[in-house]
Structure formats: structure tokens, C-alpha cells
Motif scaffolding. Structure first.
Motif, PDB file in Angstrom:
ATOM      1  N   VAL A 145       0.828  -1.207   0.000  1.00 49.66           N
ATOM      2  CA  VAL A 145       0.000   0.000   0.000  1.00 49.66           C
ATOM      3  C   VAL A 145       0.865   1.260   0.000  1.00 49.66           C
ATOM      4  O   VAL A 145       1.865   1.349   0.717  1.00 49.66           O
ATOM      5  CB  VAL A 145      -0.936   0.009   1.233  1.00 49.66           C
ATOM      6  N   ILE A 146       0.462   2.217  -0.848  1.00 49.40           N
ATOM      7  CA  ILE A 146       1.107   3.530  -0.905  1.00 49.40           C
ATOM      8  C   ILE A 146       0.136   4.543  -0.322  1.00 49.40           C
ATOM      9  O   ILE A 146      -1.010   4.630  -0.754  1.00 49.40           O
ATOM     10  CB  ILE A 146       1.440   3.927  -2.356  1.00 49.40           C
ATOM     11  N   LYS A 147       0.569   5.309   0.666  1.00 49.60           N
ATOM     12  CA  LYS A 147      -0.300   6.297   1.293  1.00 49.60           C
ATOM     13  C   LYS A 147      -0.295   7.586   0.478  1.00 49.60           C
ATOM     14  O   LYS A 147       0.705   8.314   0.452  1.00 49.60           O
ATOM     15  CB  LYS A 147       0.151   6.566   2.729  1.00 49.60           C
ATOM     16  N   LEU A 148      -1.421   7.852  -0.188  1.00 45.50           N
ATOM     17  CA  LEU A 148      -1.554   9.051  -1.013  1.00 45.50           C
ATOM     18  C   LEU A 148      -2.603   9.983  -0.418  1.00 45.50           C
ATOM     19  O   LEU A 148      -3.567   9.530   0.196  1.00 45.50           O
ATOM     20  CB  LEU A 148      -1.977   8.685  -2.438  1.00 45.50           C
ATOM     21  N   THR A 149      -2.391  11.286  -0.612  1.00 46.35           N
ATOM     22  CA  THR A 149      -3.442  12.235  -0.251  1.00 46.35           C
ATOM     23  C   THR A 149      -4.545  12.145  -1.307  1.00 46.35           C
ATOM     24  O   THR A 149      -4.374  11.521  -2.363  1.00 46.35           O
ATOM     25  CB  THR A 149      -2.899  13.668  -0.216  1.00 46.35           C
ATOM     26  N   ALA A 150      -5.675  12.771  -1.032  1.00 42.95           N
ATOM     27  CA  ALA A 150      -6.794  12.733  -1.974  1.00 42.95           C
ATOM     28  C   ALA A 150      -6.394  13.315  -3.330  1.00 42.95           C
ATOM     29  O   ALA A 150      -6.711  12.750  -4.387  1.00 42.95           O
ATOM     30  CB  ALA A 150      -7.985  13.486  -1.406  1.00 42.95           C
ATOM     31  N   LYS A 151      -5.683  14.435  -3.326  1.00 44.11           N
ATOM     32  CA  LYS A 151      -5.268  15.080  -4.574  1.00 44.11           C
ATOM     33  C   LYS A 151      -4.247  14.216  -5.320  1.00 44.11           C
ATOM     34  O   LYS A 151      -4.292  14.092  -6.548  1.00 44.11           O
ATOM     35  CB  LYS A 151      -4.688  16.465  -4.292  1.00 44.11           C
ATOM     36  N   GLU A 152      -3.315  13.608  -4.601  1.00 44.26           N
ATOM     37  CA  GLU A 152      -2.334  12.732  -5.240  1.00 44.26           C
ATOM     38  C   GLU A 152      -3.020  11.537  -5.884  1.00 44.26           C
ATOM     39  O   GLU A 152      -2.672  11.128  -6.999  1.00 44.26           O
ATOM     40  CB  GLU A 152      -1.298  12.269  -4.204  1.00 44.26           C
ATOM     41  N   PHE A 153      -4.004  10.976  -5.188  1.00 46.58           N
ATOM     42  CA  PHE A 153      -4.758   9.851  -5.736  1.00 46.58           C
ATOM     43  C   PHE A 153      -5.488  10.275  -6.999  1.00 46.58           C
ATOM     44  O   PHE A 153      -5.490   9.557  -8.011  1.00 46.58           O
ATOM     45  CB  PHE A 153      -5.756   9.334  -4.699  1.00 46.58           C
ATOM     46  N   GLN A 154      -6.107  11.448  -6.979  1.00 46.28           N
ATOM     47  CA  GLN A 154      -6.875  11.920  -8.125  1.00 46.28           C
ATOM     48  C   GLN A 154      -5.974  12.196  -9.326  1.00 46.28           C
ATOM     49  O   GLN A 154      -6.344  11.912 -10.470  1.00 46.28           O
ATOM     50  CB  GLN A 154      -7.662  13.171  -7.748  1.00 46.28           C
ATOM     51  N   ILE A 155      -4.786  12.752  -9.074  1.00 42.70           N
ATOM     52  CA  ILE A 155      -3.852  13.013 -10.164  1.00 42.70           C
ATOM     53  C   ILE A 155      -3.403  11.703 -10.798  1.00 42.70           C
ATOM     54  O   ILE A 155      -3.375  11.560 -12.025  1.00 42.70           O
ATOM     55  CB  ILE A 155      -2.633  13.814  -9.658  1.00 42.70           C
TER      56      ILE A 155
ATOM     57  N   TYR B   1      -4.904  21.089 -13.192  1.00 40.71           N
ATOM     58  CA  TYR B   1      -5.532  21.923 -12.171  1.00 40.71           C
ATOM     59  C   TYR B   1      -7.041  21.959 -12.352  1.00 40.71           C
ATOM     60  O   TYR B   1      -7.813  21.815 -11.390  1.00 40.71           O
ATOM     61  CB  TYR B   1      -4.957  23.341 -12.224  1.00 40.71           C
ATOM     62  N   MET B   2      -7.483  22.134 -13.605  1.00 38.49           N
ATOM     63  CA  MET B   2      -8.915  22.244 -13.860  1.00 38.49           C
ATOM     64  C   MET B   2      -9.645  20.929 -13.604  1.00 38.49           C
ATOM     65  O   MET B   2     -10.762  20.907 -13.100  1.00 38.49           O
ATOM     66  CB  MET B   2      -9.154  22.735 -15.292  1.00 38.49           C
ATOM     67  N   PHE B   3      -8.992  19.791 -13.945  1.00 34.43           N
ATOM     68  CA  PHE B   3      -9.619  18.487 -13.715  1.00 34.43           C
ATOM     69  C   PHE B   3      -9.665  18.134 -12.235  1.00 34.43           C
ATOM     70  O   PHE B   3     -10.677  17.624 -11.740  1.00 34.43           O
ATOM     71  CB  PHE B   3      -8.854  17.386 -14.465  1.00 34.43           C
ATOM     72  N   ILE B   4      -8.575  18.390 -11.512  1.00 34.39           N
ATOM     73  CA  ILE B   4      -8.457  17.935 -10.123  1.00 34.39           C
ATOM     74  C   ILE B   4      -9.047  18.947  -9.143  1.00 34.39           C
ATOM     75  O   ILE B   4      -9.766  18.587  -8.218  1.00 34.39           O
ATOM     76  CB  ILE B   4      -6.986  17.650  -9.760  1.00 34.39           C
TER      77      ILE B   4
END
Length: 231
Positions: A155-165, A183-186
Motif C-alpha cells: 500500500v502507498i499512502k496518497l493524499t486525496a489530490k495525489e490519488f486523483q492526479i 488543475y482544472m480536472f483535479i
């Protein structure tokens, strides 16, 4: 398997030259000399790649690219004499997968065509599978139900934004994204040119998923344009 290509080029000599070469390489080629003819062929035939000139009569290449992208994720390779970085960013930003400047060699063109088709075949899931709950790229897996990421089962611990990117890149494996588009997508907000926000998130994401963040293999920088997931 014979792959089908739609070649859209208004210059008769270039169209004939590319058409003959691709046929010799084993491709099935449909040709069009203007945007309207190309649109009709695209809607009639199921092609594996579109070779698209930007400067077309009746309907320009950008308008045709929009139509293609609204209906399909088929790879689009732009062929054009317009060589500025702005033109490249605009073309790729509209959803093109690659860009080759005129004049080009037939060897380079064929290599780009094969690479684009290979990427699409290997990594782009069929439309009926788009609703699957996991995404895979090499040894990285995203679970869209639990919002977790793993590499080689760890498991890799990602923030919500990192996961979305990362999800954005993995669901569009052939596409280059500009910083504005990311930026516009995330963030779902207007982009005001603050590159630092994107740079920081990309750097942190690389630190978590790359074996060597200074030499990234997963998230690649396309200089002058943006980022894409590695080949």
C-alpha cells in the motif's frame, strides 16, 4: 492483425507518400483531403489511429479533433508544419496523443504510429470495461472503491489530490496533460498560472511511487507541455 488508420492531409503529394508507405508497412489506410470528408470517414469506419493535419479546408484539424474526442479515445497523431510549442500544447491539450512536425521521415512516422497503437492496445481498457473498480499500470494498482493505491501489492499512502492526479493519468495512458488541465480536472477551478501547486503535488507523488524520483519512470515530464504516465 491489420490496424486501420485514417490519414487526413490536404497536400496530395504528402497524402500519397504517407498512404503508400503505411500500406507497405501492413496498415489499412483510409484517406481524406479535408475535415468534412475525414469526419464522414471517421463515423463510417472503425479506425485504430488518426493521422491528422491541422491546416485543412472546410473544417480545420482542431475542429475535427474535438469531434473525434467526443466520440472516441482512439489515438490521434498530429502532423503539421506548425512547430511552435504553443501549437504543440494546443494540439495535445485538445486530446491529441502525439505530434510530429513536417518535414518528417517515414521511419519516424511509422515508429510513432506503432508506438501510439501499442500504448492504446496495452493500456487503454475497452469502453465496456471503463466501469471497472481497479486501474492497473505496470506494478501500480488503484482501487477506486477504497481509494487506495498499491505498488507490487504494498500500500502507498496518497493524499486525496495525489490519488486523483494518479487516477487521471492512469485512465488516460496515452494523453499528455498541461498543468492548466491538471488543475482544472483535479481542483475544478480556474487556473491562474500558479505552477507551484502542480509542481509540489507531482514531486510528492513521484517521491511515493517512483523507485528514483530524480529519474521518473511512471510520471514523465514532457518538456514545454506537461506530464503523462510513462510508456
Amino acid at each position: 492483425m491489420e490496424h486501420k488508420i485514417l490519414l487526413v492531409e490536404d497536400d496530395g503529394e504528402i497524402r500519397t507518400l504517407v498512404n503508400n508507405h503505411l500500406k507497405q508497412e501492413g496498415f489499412i489506410v483510409f484517406t481524406a483531403s479535408d475535415g468534412e470528408e475525414a469526419e464522414a470517414v471517421f463515423k463510417r469506419e472503425e479506425v485504430d489511429l488518426v493521422l491528422l493535419d491541422l491546416m485543412l479546408p472546410k473544417q480545420n484539424g482542431m475542429e475535427l479533433l474535438k469531434i473525434v474526442r467526443e466520440a472516441s479515445v482512439v489515438p490521434v497523431l498530429i502532423i503539421s508544419a506548425k512547430t511552435s510549442e504553443l501549437d504543440k500544447a494546443l494540439g495535445l491539450g485538445f486530446g491529441a496523443d502525439d505530434y510530429i512536425s513536417k518535414p518528417f521521415s517515414m521511419i519516424e512516422l511509422t515508429a510513432r504510429v506503432r508506438a501510439a497503437i501499442r500504448r492504446a492496445t496495452q493500456y487503454t481498457p475497452p469502453s465496456e470495461k471503463m466501469a471497472e473498480h481497479t486501474l492497473h499500470f505496470k506494478d501500480i494498482t488503484l482501487d477506486l472503491d477504497t481509494f487506495t493505491a498499491s505498488k507490487n501489492g504494498k500500500v502507498i499512502k496518497l493524499t486525496a489530490k495525489e490519488f486523483q492526479i494518479l487516477k487521471l493519468f492512469m485512465t488516460n495512458p496515452s494523453r499528455v496533460f498541461t498543468k492548466e488541465q491538471i488543475y482544472m480536472f483535479i481542483w475544478e477551478d480556474e487556473y491562474y498560472g500558479d505552477e507551484n501547486v502542480i509542481n509540489v503535488h507531482i514531486r510528492r507523488l513521484r517521491e511515493k511511487i517512483e523507485d528514483d524520483p530524480s529519474s521518473p519512470k511512471y510520471i514523465q515530464t514532457i518538456w514545454g507541455i506537461g506530464y503523462k504516465i510513462g510508456d
